[in-house]
Design a protein around this motif. Structure first.
Motif, PDB file in Angstrom:
ATOM      1  N   UNK A 297     -22.367  33.814  56.814  1.00 44.64           N
ATOM      2  CA  UNK A 297     -22.490  33.757  55.360  1.00 44.64           C
ATOM      3  C   UNK A 297     -21.118  33.503  54.714  1.00 44.64           C
ATOM      4  N   UNK A 298     -20.961  32.358  54.106  1.00 47.97           N
ATOM      5  CA  UNK A 298     -19.654  31.977  53.569  1.00 47.97           C
ATOM      6  C   UNK A 298     -19.260  32.800  52.347  1.00 47.97           C
ATOM      7  N   UNK A 299     -20.231  33.260  51.554  1.00 52.23           N
ATOM      8  CA  UNK A 299     -19.870  33.992  50.338  1.00 52.23           C
ATOM      9  C   UNK A 299     -19.200  35.322  50.649  1.00 52.23           C
ATOM     10  N   UNK A 300     -19.579  35.984  51.758  1.00 50.22           N
ATOM     11  CA  UNK A 300     -18.903  37.228  52.116  1.00 50.22           C
ATOM     12  C   UNK A 300     -17.431  36.950  52.395  1.00 50.22           C
ATOM     13  N   UNK A 301     -17.166  35.882  53.114  1.00 49.54           N
ATOM     14  CA  UNK A 301     -15.783  35.542  53.436  1.00 49.54           C
ATOM     15  C   UNK A 301     -14.982  35.271  52.173  1.00 49.54           C
ATOM     16  N   UNK A 302     -15.616  34.598  51.196  1.00 46.89           N
ATOM     17  CA  UNK A 302     -14.923  34.293  49.941  1.00 46.89           C
ATOM     18  C   UNK A 302     -14.680  35.554  49.122  1.00 46.89           C
ATOM     19  N   UNK A 303     -15.689  36.440  49.041  1.00 45.38           N
ATOM     20  CA  UNK A 303     -15.576  37.621  48.186  1.00 45.38           C
ATOM     21  C   UNK A 303     -14.701  38.709  48.815  1.00 45.38           C
ATOM     22  N   UNK A 304     -14.764  38.828  50.140  1.00 44.12           N
ATOM     23  CA  UNK A 304     -13.974  39.862  50.808  1.00 44.12           C
ATOM     24  C   UNK A 304     -12.510  39.455  50.928  1.00 44.12           C
ATOM     25  N   UNK A 305     -12.258  38.138  50.996  1.00 42.45           N
ATOM     26  CA  UNK A 305     -10.890  37.663  51.126  1.00 42.45           C
ATOM     27  C   UNK A 305     -10.280  38.045  52.459  1.00 42.45           C
ATOM     28  N   UNK A 306      -8.976  38.233  52.450  1.00 46.64           N
ATOM     29  CA  UNK A 306      -8.265  38.527  53.702  1.00 46.64           C
ATOM     30  C   UNK A 306      -8.438  39.971  54.135  1.00 46.64           C
ATOM     31  N   UNK A 307      -8.758  40.853  53.202  1.00 51.05           N
ATOM     32  CA  UNK A 307      -8.852  42.280  53.518  1.00 51.05           C
ATOM     33  C   UNK A 307     -10.300  42.669  53.822  1.00 51.05           C
ATOM     34  N   UNK A 308     -10.901  42.005  54.806  1.00 50.59           N
ATOM     35  CA  UNK A 308     -12.324  42.230  55.083  1.00 50.59           C
ATOM     36  C   UNK A 308     -12.629  43.638  55.577  1.00 50.59           C
TER      37      UNK A 308
END
Length: 345
Positions: A109-120
């Protein structure tokens, strides 16, 4: 179980600052779909808390989104308007679907990567798993259609995958309970026309967003006529006149965005807008866009203010909608519990 012919489900997060992108990408579409579907429209407050929300502000935002639905023309008596947390079956089905969906699916899911950013590592579990809740939102009403923008298509595809896997995993139990072979339908996307993705007024490469630190980047539904006019006049453009063909428009993101907004507000397409304004200077086009935007959003703005001033009325609309939504959702969950093998009352 009662058969579902054509049922639409969609929702909007109550995270403040509803803007033109929310209106053109979702709320305007909600109003249009009432003519051909049974519609269920939700203020998705469970999704909102995947990131921290101020409790006082969240309550205000829930009512504001509901007011926007009603002010734009959603009929809360003929269709269903409610907030998600009032119908517990959303969360209940989401847990079952957590156990059906696969980890690999969520990892894509690409949106999680975008919303979480580098600090997942510091992102909430809810933010990671919220596509499963989104699937539950749709499937608990066995909705047949979902209006989505391009950025939500991946989540709808996941909902379809989860529905198919549930039907396959529990095929024998579904049959044993005398239910249709495809218990959960495969919800179909309804992709809107022009301006389904409204971009920032300050950067044509970025989506218009309530989280953008610059208020000048968006037209809020609460903006008055003077604020709308100022923002459109200051909107970023290039030095050339408006292009005369759609092909030229594609290479000029800011022009493309403003033309797309005009097209969506006037229920036409980019080619028709360019027939009228192609070759003109941006100053003349922007004034026409100001006039159009104010004429469309002004009545909505006024009605929103009236509704927000009467929170008791909004709460009654949400409560009535929640009761009608829960009647549908509870029936679905009764069958889901039987299919999965739970012992119920």
């Amino acid at each position: 179980m009662a058969s579902v012919s054509q049922r639409v489900f969609s929702g909007v997060q109550p995270t403040g600052n509803l803007h033109l992108g929310n209106y053109l990408g979702a709320i305007k579409r909600f109003v249009e779909l009432q003519n051909g579907f049974d519609c269920i429209y939700c203020v998705v407050d469970l999704h909102a808390i995947t990131v921290w929300q101020d409790p006082v502000e969240l309550k205000r935002s829930i009512r504001e989104v509901a007011a926007a639905f009603l002010a734009a023309g959603v009929d809360g008596s003929k269709h269903i308007v409610f907030n998600q947390s009032q119908v517990p079956q959303h969360a209940e089905l989401a847990w079952v679907l957590n156990c059906v969906a696969r980890l690999g699916w969520l990892n894509r899911m690409t949106q999680f990567k975008e919303k979480a950013g580098k600090d997942r590592e510091n992102a909430s579990v809810g933010l990671y798993a919220y596509p499963n809740l989104m699937a539950a939102d749709i499937l608990v009403y066995r909705a047949t259609h979902v209006p989505v923008g391009e950025d939500q298509k991946q989540h709808l595809e996941l909902a379809r995958d989860i529905a198919q896997k549930f039907n396959n995993d529990f095929a024998a139990s579904i049959a044993a309970n005398g239910l249709a072979e495809k218990f959960f339908p495969q919800p179909e996307p309804l992709i809107a026309g022009p301006a389904t993705r409204v971009m920032s007024l300050r950067d044509g490469a970025k989506k218009m967003s309530k989280s953008d630190p610059s208020d000048a980047s968006r037209i809020n539904l609460t903006d008055d006529a003077d604020q709308i006019a100022a923002k459109i006049r200051k909107a970023k453009t290039d030095p050339l006149p408006l292009p005369e063909s759609v092909e030229e428009l594609k290479a000029r993101p800011e022009a493309d965005n403003l033309v797309g907004i005009y097209a969506a507000l006037s229920d036409t397409d980019a080619a028709s807008v360019l027939d009228a304004f192609g070759g003109a200077q941006f100053s003349a086009f922007k004034q026409a866009l100001v006039d159009l935007t104010v004429s469309k959003l002004g009545p909505i703005n006024a009605e929103m203010k009236r509704l927000v001033a009467d929170p008791g009325h909004i709460d009654r609309v949400l409560g009535d909608g929640a009761a009608r939504a829960e009647a549908i959702a509870a029936e679905t969950m009764t069958h889901v519990k039987d299919i999965v093998g739970f012992v119920r009352r």
